[in-house]
Design an enzyme around this catalytic site. Structure first.
Site, PDB file in Angstrom:
ATOM      1  N   SER A   7      13.750  19.098 -22.235  1.00  0.00           N
ATOM      2  CA  SER A   7      12.761  19.579 -23.205  1.00  0.00           C
ATOM      3  C   SER A   7      11.366  19.184 -22.738  1.00  0.00           C
ATOM      4  O   SER A   7      11.041  17.994 -22.661  1.00  0.00           O
ATOM      5  CB  SER A   7      13.026  18.972 -24.576  1.00  0.00           C
ATOM      6  OG  SER A   7      11.946  19.282 -25.427  1.00  0.00           O
ATOM      7  N   ASP A  34      10.125  23.706 -27.355  1.00  0.00           N
ATOM      8  CA  ASP A  34      10.055  23.445 -28.800  1.00  0.00           C
ATOM      9  C   ASP A  34       8.767  23.997 -29.383  1.00  0.00           C
ATOM     10  O   ASP A  34       7.675  23.562 -29.009  1.00  0.00           O
ATOM     11  CB  ASP A  34      10.092  21.936 -29.057  1.00  0.00           C
ATOM     12  CG  ASP A  34      11.496  21.383 -29.000  1.00  0.00           C
ATOM     13  OD1 ASP A  34      12.407  22.008 -29.578  1.00  0.00           O
ATOM     14  OD2 ASP A  34      11.676  20.317 -28.383  1.00  0.00           O
ATOM     15  N   GLY A 143       9.503  14.090 -30.598  1.00  0.00           N
ATOM     16  CA  GLY A 143      10.424  13.598 -29.586  1.00  0.00           C
ATOM     17  C   GLY A 143      10.537  12.081 -29.715  1.00  0.00           C
ATOM     18  O   GLY A 143       9.805  11.447 -30.481  1.00  0.00           O
ATOM     19  N   GLY A 144      11.467  11.508 -28.970  1.00  0.00           N
ATOM     20  CA  GLY A 144      11.554  10.059 -28.867  1.00  0.00           C
ATOM     21  C   GLY A 144      12.189   9.353 -30.049  1.00  0.00           C
ATOM     22  O   GLY A 144      12.059   8.138 -30.180  1.00  0.00           O
ATOM     23  N   ASP A 174      20.267  18.506 -30.095  1.00  0.00           N
ATOM     24  CA  ASP A 174      18.847  18.365 -29.769  1.00  0.00           C
ATOM     25  C   ASP A 174      18.263  17.189 -30.546  1.00  0.00           C
ATOM     26  O   ASP A 174      18.242  17.207 -31.777  1.00  0.00           O
ATOM     27  CB  ASP A 174      18.124  19.674 -30.157  1.00  0.00           C
ATOM     28  CG  ASP A 174      16.635  19.648 -29.850  1.00  0.00           C
ATOM     29  OD1 ASP A 174      16.164  18.722 -29.175  1.00  0.00           O
ATOM     30  OD2 ASP A 174      15.951  20.601 -30.296  1.00  0.00           O
ATOM     31  N   GLY A 176      17.136  12.867 -29.407  1.00  0.00           N
ATOM     32  CA  GLY A 176      17.680  11.540 -29.139  1.00  0.00           C
ATOM     33  C   GLY A 176      18.878  11.533 -28.205  1.00  0.00           C
ATOM     34  O   GLY A 176      19.621  10.546 -28.144  1.00  0.00           O
TER      35      GLY A 176
HETATM   36  C1  DX5 Z   1      12.342  17.417 -32.267  1.00  0.00           C
HETATM   37  C2  DX5 Z   1      12.498  18.083 -30.919  1.00  0.00           C
HETATM   38  C3  DX5 Z   1      13.099  17.056 -30.017  1.00  0.00           C
HETATM   39  C4  DX5 Z   1      12.965  17.298 -28.536  1.00  0.00           C
HETATM   40  C5  DX5 Z   1      13.901  16.409 -27.806  1.00  0.00           C
HETATM   41  O1  DX5 Z   1      11.703  18.224 -33.132  1.00  0.00           O
HETATM   42  O2  DX5 Z   1      13.276  19.266 -31.015  1.00  0.00           O
HETATM   43  O3  DX5 Z   1      14.412  16.936 -30.390  1.00  0.00           O
HETATM   44  O4  DX5 Z   1      13.127  18.565 -28.071  1.00  0.00           O
HETATM   45  O5  DX5 Z   1      13.235  15.275 -27.596  1.00  0.00           O
HETATM   46  P1  DX5 Z   1      13.926  13.847 -27.441  1.00  0.00           P
HETATM   47  O6  DX5 Z   1      14.976  14.003 -26.405  1.00  0.00           O
HETATM   48  O7  DX5 Z   1      12.772  13.019 -27.027  1.00  0.00           O
HETATM   49  O8  DX5 Z   1      14.485  13.481 -28.767  1.00  0.00           O
HETATM   50 ZN    ZN Z   2      14.323  21.555 -29.849  1.00  0.00          ZN
END
Ligand code: DX5
Ligand code: ZN
Length: 218
Positions: A7, A34, A143-144, A174, A176
């Protein structure tokens, strides 16, 4: 088929092409994009122009995740931008079936996403209309965050329904996602693993180990 979809939300937004190149050089096939509207989720990311410009730079499979209240207003722009798959969310109120038909008519694959607290019942009527079911394993917007393990119970149920039927959609997680939860996801029937932070924050050999754990064929 198993897929690791990096992502680019986790990349440098002043240089998203660099994030595409990392994925390409690693041998990845998909990239996850995203799109956040500031309404459905409390954050903004980027829009169809960015997707179109990235499209000129890469042949990766563009897996576009619309975290939007009114995706029906923007769907044509994301089709024209060169998306290969477009996922919309179940939660907002609009004509989902009509959107799936617009996506499919354009020769693009369609996905349906749900948040961690949304039950799977509302997904079931669309199982024949979609190519992918996306299970959010964090509350969307950033993210994160930490992976919500209890979502895998929903994955197991969907996988069971899929096995006992003729449905052929991919099952995606999707949020974590990292090496530490890949085995549990595989056991729950997951096919497509989206990873932002865990992918882009580690070095090349660790990214390859991640892809191997997922079982993506090179
Ligand atoms: C949240 C996003 C995240 C992203 C993934 O709205 O959709 O889930 O793409 O990011 P990580 O892997 O950092 O959770
Ligand atoms: Zn996503």
């Amino acid at each position: 088929m198993k897929i690791l979809a990096p992502s680019i939300l986790a990349g440098n937004h002043a240089n998203l092409i660099e994030s595409l190149r990392v994925a390409e050089e690693d041998g990845r096939k998909w990239i996850h994009l995203d799109i956040m509207d500031g309404h459905f989720v409390p954050n903004l990311s980027f829009g169809p122009q960015t997707v179109a410009d990235l499209r000129q730079e890469s042949k990766l499979f563009f897996d576009v995740h619309l975290m939007m209240d009114q995706p029906d207003r923007y769907i044509d722009s994301f089709i024209q931008a060169g998306s290969d798959l477009i996922s919309i969310h179940l939660e907002p109120n609009f004509d989902h079936q009509a959107v799936f038909e617009r996506i499919s008519r354009a020769g693009v694959k369609a996905g349906l996403a749900i948040n961690p607290d949304t039950p799977i019942d509302g997904l079931i009527p669309y199982f024949d209309s979609v190519d992918l079911i996306l299970l959010m394993t964090v509350h969307p917007g950033f993210g994160g965050q930490n992976f919500i393990q209890s979502v895998l119970e929903k994955a197991r149920k969907i996988d069971q329904i899929r096995k006992n039927s003729s449905h052929s959609f991919y099952l995606q997680v999707d949020g974590g996602v990292g090496l530490e939860n890949v085995a549990d996801c595989l056991q729950a029937g997951i096919d497509v693993f989206v990873a932002g932070t865990a992918y882009y924050n580690c070095k090349g050999p660790e990214r390859l180990a991640f892809a191997e754990a997922v079982g993506e064929e090179i």
